[in-house]
Design a protein around this motif. Structure first.
Motif, mmCIF file in Angstrom:
data_model
loop_
_atom_site.group_PDB
_atom_site.id
_atom_site.type_symbol
_atom_site.label_atom_id
_atom_site.label_comp_id
_atom_site.label_asym_id
_atom_site.label_seq_id
_atom_site.Cartn_x
_atom_site.Cartn_y
_atom_site.Cartn_z
ATOM 1 N N ASN A 5 1.630 -22.653 -8.107
ATOM 2 C CA ASN A 5 2.843 -21.884 -8.357
ATOM 3 C C ASN A 5 2.759 -21.333 -9.766
ATOM 4 O OD1 ASN A 5 5.503 -21.294 -9.381
ATOM 5 N ND2 ASN A 5 6.372 -22.398 -7.645
ATOM 6 N N ARG A 6 2.541 -20.023 -9.884
ATOM 7 C CA ARG A 6 2.286 -19.433 -11.204
ATOM 8 C C ARG A 6 3.485 -19.542 -12.131
ATOM 9 N NH1 ARG A 6 -3.048 -19.358 -12.004
ATOM 10 N NH2 ARG A 6 -4.066 -18.867 -10.029
ATOM 11 N N GLU A 7 4.680 -19.495 -11.559
ATOM 12 C CA GLU A 7 5.876 -19.574 -12.400
ATOM 13 C C GLU A 7 6.023 -20.969 -12.998
ATOM 14 O OE1 GLU A 7 10.723 -18.841 -12.133
ATOM 15 O OE2 GLU A 7 9.426 -18.379 -10.423
ATOM 16 N N ALA A 8 5.949 -22.003 -12.148
ATOM 17 C CA ALA A 8 6.091 -23.376 -12.632
ATOM 18 C C ALA A 8 4.928 -23.757 -13.541
ATOM 19 C CB ALA A 8 6.177 -24.338 -11.447
ATOM 20 N N TYR A 9 3.729 -23.363 -13.131
ATOM 21 C CA TYR A 9 2.546 -23.666 -13.939
ATOM 22 C C TYR A 9 2.626 -22.950 -15.287
ATOM 23 C CZ TYR A 9 -2.298 -23.257 -15.526
ATOM 24 O OH TYR A 9 -3.432 -23.246 -16.293
ATOM 25 N N GLY A 10 3.034 -21.693 -15.280
ATOM 26 C CA GLY A 10 3.142 -20.944 -16.526
ATOM 27 C C GLY A 10 4.149 -21.561 -17.480
ATOM 28 N N ALA A 11 5.278 -22.037 -16.934
ATOM 29 C CA ALA A 11 6.282 -22.684 -17.782
ATOM 30 C C ALA A 11 5.729 -23.957 -18.402
ATOM 31 C CB ALA A 11 7.530 -22.990 -16.961
ATOM 32 N N ALA A 12 4.960 -24.727 -17.615
ATOM 33 C CA ALA A 12 4.367 -25.956 -18.139
ATOM 34 C C ALA A 12 3.298 -25.652 -19.180
ATOM 35 C CB ALA A 12 3.769 -26.778 -16.995
ATOM 36 N N VAL A 13 2.504 -24.601 -18.957
ATOM 37 C CA VAL A 13 1.476 -24.210 -19.922
ATOM 38 C C VAL A 13 2.123 -23.771 -21.237
ATOM 39 C CG1 VAL A 13 -0.255 -22.436 -20.442
ATOM 40 C CG2 VAL A 13 -0.302 -23.618 -18.250
ATOM 41 N N ASP A 14 3.230 -23.065 -21.152
ATOM 42 C CA ASP A 14 3.933 -22.658 -22.369
ATOM 43 C C ASP A 14 4.409 -23.882 -23.158
ATOM 44 O OD1 ASP A 14 3.539 -19.998 -21.795
ATOM 45 O OD2 ASP A 14 5.534 -19.673 -20.949
ATOM 46 N N LYS A 15 4.930 -24.876 -22.441
ATOM 47 C CA LYS A 15 5.386 -26.104 -23.108
ATOM 48 C C LYS A 15 4.203 -26.854 -23.714
ATOM 49 C CE LYS A 15 8.642 -28.705 -21.582
ATOM 50 N NZ LYS A 15 9.557 -29.558 -20.765
ATOM 51 N N LEU A 16 3.083 -26.857 -23.004
ATOM 52 C CA LEU A 16 1.881 -27.510 -23.521
ATOM 53 C C LEU A 16 1.405 -26.805 -24.788
ATOM 54 C CD1 LEU A 16 -0.510 -29.496 -23.329
ATOM 55 C CD2 LEU A 16 -1.617 -27.861 -21.781
ATOM 56 N N ALA A 17 1.402 -25.476 -24.793
ATOM 57 C CA ALA A 17 0.967 -24.715 -25.968
ATOM 58 C C ALA A 17 1.868 -24.999 -27.163
ATOM 59 C CB ALA A 17 0.951 -23.224 -25.647
ATOM 60 N N SER A 83 7.600 -32.865 -15.124
ATOM 61 C CA SER A 83 8.902 -32.512 -14.556
ATOM 62 C C SER A 83 9.018 -31.002 -14.401
ATOM 63 C CB SER A 83 10.025 -33.043 -15.443
ATOM 64 O OG SER A 83 10.078 -34.456 -15.403
ATOM 65 N N THR A 84 8.523 -30.266 -15.390
ATOM 66 C CA THR A 84 8.532 -28.807 -15.304
ATOM 67 C C THR A 84 7.710 -28.330 -14.116
ATOM 68 O OG1 THR A 84 8.804 -28.580 -17.701
ATOM 69 C CG2 THR A 84 7.920 -26.679 -16.517
ATOM 70 N N LEU A 85 6.567 -28.943 -13.890
ATOM 71 C CA LEU A 85 5.715 -28.551 -12.762
ATOM 72 C C LEU A 85 6.399 -28.790 -11.421
ATOM 73 C CD1 LEU A 85 1.988 -29.628 -13.322
ATOM 74 C CD2 LEU A 85 2.909 -27.326 -13.115
ATOM 75 N N VAL A 86 6.923 -29.995 -11.221
ATOM 76 C CA VAL A 86 7.443 -30.333 -9.889
ATOM 77 C C VAL A 86 8.764 -29.629 -9.596
ATOM 78 C CG1 VAL A 86 6.278 -32.571 -9.924
ATOM 79 C CG2 VAL A 86 8.681 -32.432 -10.626
ATOM 80 N N THR A 87 9.430 -29.107 -10.622
ATOM 81 C CA THR A 87 10.687 -28.390 -10.395
ATOM 82 C C THR A 87 10.459 -27.106 -9.597
ATOM 83 O OG1 THR A 87 11.677 -29.275 -12.409
ATOM 84 C CG2 THR A 87 12.629 -27.252 -11.544
ATOM 85 N N GLY A 88 9.281 -26.507 -9.753
ATOM 86 C CA GLY A 88 8.973 -25.281 -9.027
ATOM 87 C C GLY A 88 8.735 -25.523 -7.544
ATOM 88 N N ARG A 89 8.785 -24.460 -6.761
ATOM 89 C CA ARG A 89 8.523 -24.556 -5.322
ATOM 90 C C ARG A 89 7.022 -24.386 -5.092
ATOM 91 N NH1 ARG A 89 12.909 -24.356 -2.034
ATOM 92 N NH2 ARG A 89 11.639 -23.674 -0.268
ATOM 93 N N TRP A 90 6.437 -25.316 -4.345
ATOM 94 C CA TRP A 90 5.001 -25.328 -4.093
ATOM 95 C C TRP A 90 4.726 -25.065 -2.626
ATOM 96 C CZ3 TRP A 90 1.575 -25.712 -8.095
ATOM 97 C CH2 TRP A 90 2.140 -26.020 -9.345
ATOM 98 N N SER A 91 3.614 -24.418 -2.349
ATOM 99 C CA SER A 91 3.279 -24.080 -0.961
ATOM 100 C C SER A 91 2.899 -25.306 -0.154
ATOM 101 C CB SER A 91 2.133 -23.065 -0.930
ATOM 102 O OG SER A 91 0.965 -23.609 -1.536
ATOM 103 N N GLY A 92 2.589 -26.409 -0.829
ATOM 104 C CA GLY A 92 2.234 -27.637 -0.128
ATOM 105 C C GLY A 92 1.798 -28.701 -1.109
ATOM 106 N N PRO A 93 1.603 -29.931 -0.631
ATOM 107 C CA PRO A 93 1.201 -31.039 -1.504
ATOM 108 C C PRO A 93 -0.130 -30.796 -2.214
ATOM 109 C CG PRO A 93 1.971 -31.861 0.608
ATOM 110 C CD PRO A 93 1.845 -30.387 0.750
#
Length: 272
Positions: A5-17, A83-93
């Motif tokens: 999920n690019r949106e959730a992943y991108g938000a987490a990457v921003d927090k990591l940076a 928490s930021t990652l799992v908040t997003g909608r994912w296509s599957g496990p």
């Protein structure tokens, strides 16, 4: 495979940076290890993966679930990132697992970058892939998914401990686990590319019949950089079987000017 999920992943990457900009190497490496440990947990626990990727649960509910599981076990930074990652909608496990693994790799590479080791890590991963490819027994042992992953990880540790950067070892062990659902050799290749991308470079895999001089490598790197519009990291493999010339692969682009290819084409033409 890394269907994240690019949106959730991108938000987490921003927090990591943001975290990595002020944290020291040890703190970033700790977060990386914790994220990858959670990825290992998700890989083992299928029900947990499904629960954390369940579209029937709200993002807040999924964040609360991961928070309750990790409470007191990981740092606040790690818990916040996941928490930021799992908040997003994912296509599957599986996609969620890919996202967690990828974030762990990002954190490892950030630690290496902060410590000035990123170029070394990139080169060590490539050299290790060459060593494995040149030893059929070793390649078979590390790629054997019927063998316990822990045993294969220990084999990698025995080969690299004290001979490569800790980040290189961690990434090689992740390759054994099958990063992004790939096989071992494909995982290593992808990790080399991610390390290069962290340095804003593309990877060019170059095969020659004889070793290139430093000047020849620089000319080739400059020409490819001009062609692709960004710096290029050369990964050179010497293979006398191509007889002469050069083969260069950048992403899906292949430039094959080897004597072996021309001879094969001539043989095919004569047989018609």
């Amino acid at each position: 495979m890394e269907n994240i999920n690019r949106e959730a992943y991108g938000a987490a990457v921003d927090k990591l940076a943001e975290f990595s900009a002020s944290a020291d190497v040890a703190a970033i490496a700790k977060v990386a290890d914790e994220i990858l440990a959670v990825a290992g947990l998700l890989r083992r626990e299928r029900r947990l993966r499904r629960a954390l990727a369940d579209p029937g649960r709200s993002g807040a509910d999924r964040a609360e679930l991961i928070g309750s599981i990790l409470s007191g076990k990981v740092s606040a930074e790690t818990a916040g990132l996941l928490s930021t990652l799992v908040t997003g909608r994912w296509s599957g496990p599986g996609a969620l697992l890919d996202g967690v693994e990828r974030l762990g790799v990002d954190a490892l590479l950030s630690a290496a970058d902060r410590g000035g080791d990123l170029a070394d890590v990139e080169d060590e991963l490539f050299r290790f892939s060459q060593i494995v490819a040149g030893d059929s027994r070793l390649a078979g042992a590390l790629s054997d998914t019927t063998a316990p992953a822990a045993a294969r990880s220990e084999l990698v540790a025995g080969l690299l401990t004290g001979k490569a950067k800790p980040t290189t070892l961690g990434l090689a062990q992740l390759a054994v686990a099958g990063f992004g659902g790939r096989g071992f050799d494909s995982s290593l290749g992808r990790l080399v590319e991610l390390a290069a991308a962290k340095r804003d470079r593309s990877v060019a895999y170059v095969t020659t019949a004889v070793a290139l001089s430093d000047a020849e490598e620089q000319r080739l790197a400059d020409r490819l950089a001009e062609l692709y519009g960004r710096d290029v990291s050369l990964k050179v493999d010497v293979d006398p079987r191509i007889i002469g010339g050069m083969r260069v692969k950048v992403g899906s682009d292949l430039y094959d000017g080897t004597v072996a290819r021309r001879l094969a084409e001539a043989k095919t033409a004569l047989s018609k």
